[in-house]
Scaffold this motif. Structure first.
Motif, short mmCIF file in Angstrom:
data_model
loop_
_atom_site.label_atom_id
_atom_site.label_comp_id
_atom_site.label_asym_id
_atom_site.label_seq_id
_atom_site.Cartn_x
_atom_site.Cartn_y
_atom_site.Cartn_z
N ILE A 6 28.81 -72.40 -49.64
CA ILE A 6 28.82 -70.98 -49.27
C ILE A 6 29.17 -70.78 -47.80
N ILE A 7 28.41 -71.41 -46.89
CA ILE A 7 28.66 -71.16 -45.47
C ILE A 7 28.08 -72.28 -44.60
N LYS A 19 22.41 -66.23 -39.22
CA LYS A 19 23.66 -65.98 -39.97
C LYS A 19 23.64 -66.63 -41.36
N CYS A 20 22.52 -67.25 -41.71
CA CYS A 20 22.42 -67.87 -43.04
C CYS A 20 22.36 -66.77 -44.10
N PRO A 21 22.64 -67.12 -45.38
CA PRO A 21 22.66 -66.11 -46.44
C PRO A 21 21.38 -65.27 -46.47
N GLN A 22 21.53 -64.01 -46.77
CA GLN A 22 20.39 -63.08 -46.73
C GLN A 22 20.00 -62.59 -48.12
N GLU A 49 12.01 -70.82 -38.61
CA GLU A 49 12.26 -69.38 -38.81
C GLU A 49 12.73 -68.99 -40.20
N ARG A 50 13.16 -69.95 -40.98
CA ARG A 50 13.79 -69.61 -42.25
C ARG A 50 12.76 -69.36 -43.34
N GLU A 51 12.49 -68.10 -43.63
CA GLU A 51 11.45 -67.78 -44.62
C GLU A 51 11.82 -68.28 -46.01
#
Ligand code: GTP
Ligand code: MG
Length: 220
Positions: free
Chosen positions: A27-28, A35-38, A120-122
């Protein structure tokens, strides 16, 4: 210290049914956790020393040899890479830590990328810490695991490259590792043994992820 209690019960699940991976696609890539997928889908991330086999494991799990970029030279993965599986959850390939030949500035930059994502990545449901099964416990990995504990990060351990050892050597190294962990932890985290070369541990890992996903769904 105790581990993420919810997840330990899945580690030794019997009667494995391998979860089918119907699709897996890139994906990215980026350096910034913001900027990671939301889309809020659960993520399973892979971390460990450079060259331990993170990218190879993602390819083994998805049965796509060229999905994540691998290399015999350490330091191949330098970005946060998202791979979407079954349109439902992500595998995340992270840069490795501890590659001494990198310059100080680049090491610092990678440290920031890695810790930014982990803290930080929930959506990060589980962090898999990869450990090369051939070696005695290394300070850098033990300190990293301790840091995860201090920050309450849910994690499991994956021993890699099991094909490079005899059964006896593997057992002996695993026992050493468990004993070292138990010097500091009250209980062991979920542990997996894998070989990307021989697809060892694939069904166990996929079953584990499947069960965690199911628990998340049921809790919604
Ligand atoms: P960085 O991105 O540099 O941090 O490394 P990485 O952890 O992603 O490692 P990668 O998957 O690129 O693999 C590093 C080397 O180890 C490659 O030469 C792989 O072929 C080899 N390798 C990875 N997993 C295994 C395994 O299970 N068995 C064997 N024999 N070799 C492996
Ligand atoms: Mg890599």
């Amino acid at each position: 210290m105790t581990f993420f209690a919810n997840c330990t019960k899945f580690a030794n699940s019997k009667n494995l049914r391998t979860m089918e991976i119907k699709s897996a696609r890139f994906i990215i890539s980026n350096t910034d956790v913001r900027k990671c997928p939301q889309d809020g889908k659960p993520e399973y991330a892979f971390i460990g020393r450079s060259n331990v086999g993170k990218s190879s494991l993602i390819n083994m799990l998805t049965r796509q040899n060229k999905l994540a970029m691998t290399s015999a030279t350490p330091g191949k993965t330098l970005l946060i890479n998202h791979f979407l599986v079954n349109d439902a959850w992500y595998l995340v390939d992270l840069p490795g830590y501890g590659y001494a030949k990198r310059g100080k500035a680049q090491q610092q930059k990678l440290k920031e990328i890695i810790s930014g994502y982990i803290l930080e990545r929930e959506q990060m449901t589980m962090l898999f810490v990869l450990i090369d099964s051939r070696h005695a416990p290394q300070k850098i990995d033990l300190e990293f695991i301790e840091w995860l504990g201090e920050n309450g990060v849910p994690f499991a351990i994956i021993f890699t490259k099991a094909d490079k050892l005899t059964r006896t050597e593997l057992q002996s190294n695993l026992n050493k590792y468990k004993n070292t962990l138990l010097e500091q932890w009250e209980e062991l985290p979920p542990l997996f043994v894998t070989s990307s070369e021989r697809a060892i541990g694939r069904s166990e890992l996929l079953e584990y992820i499947h069960n965690v996903n199911k628990t998340i769904q049921e809790g919604k």
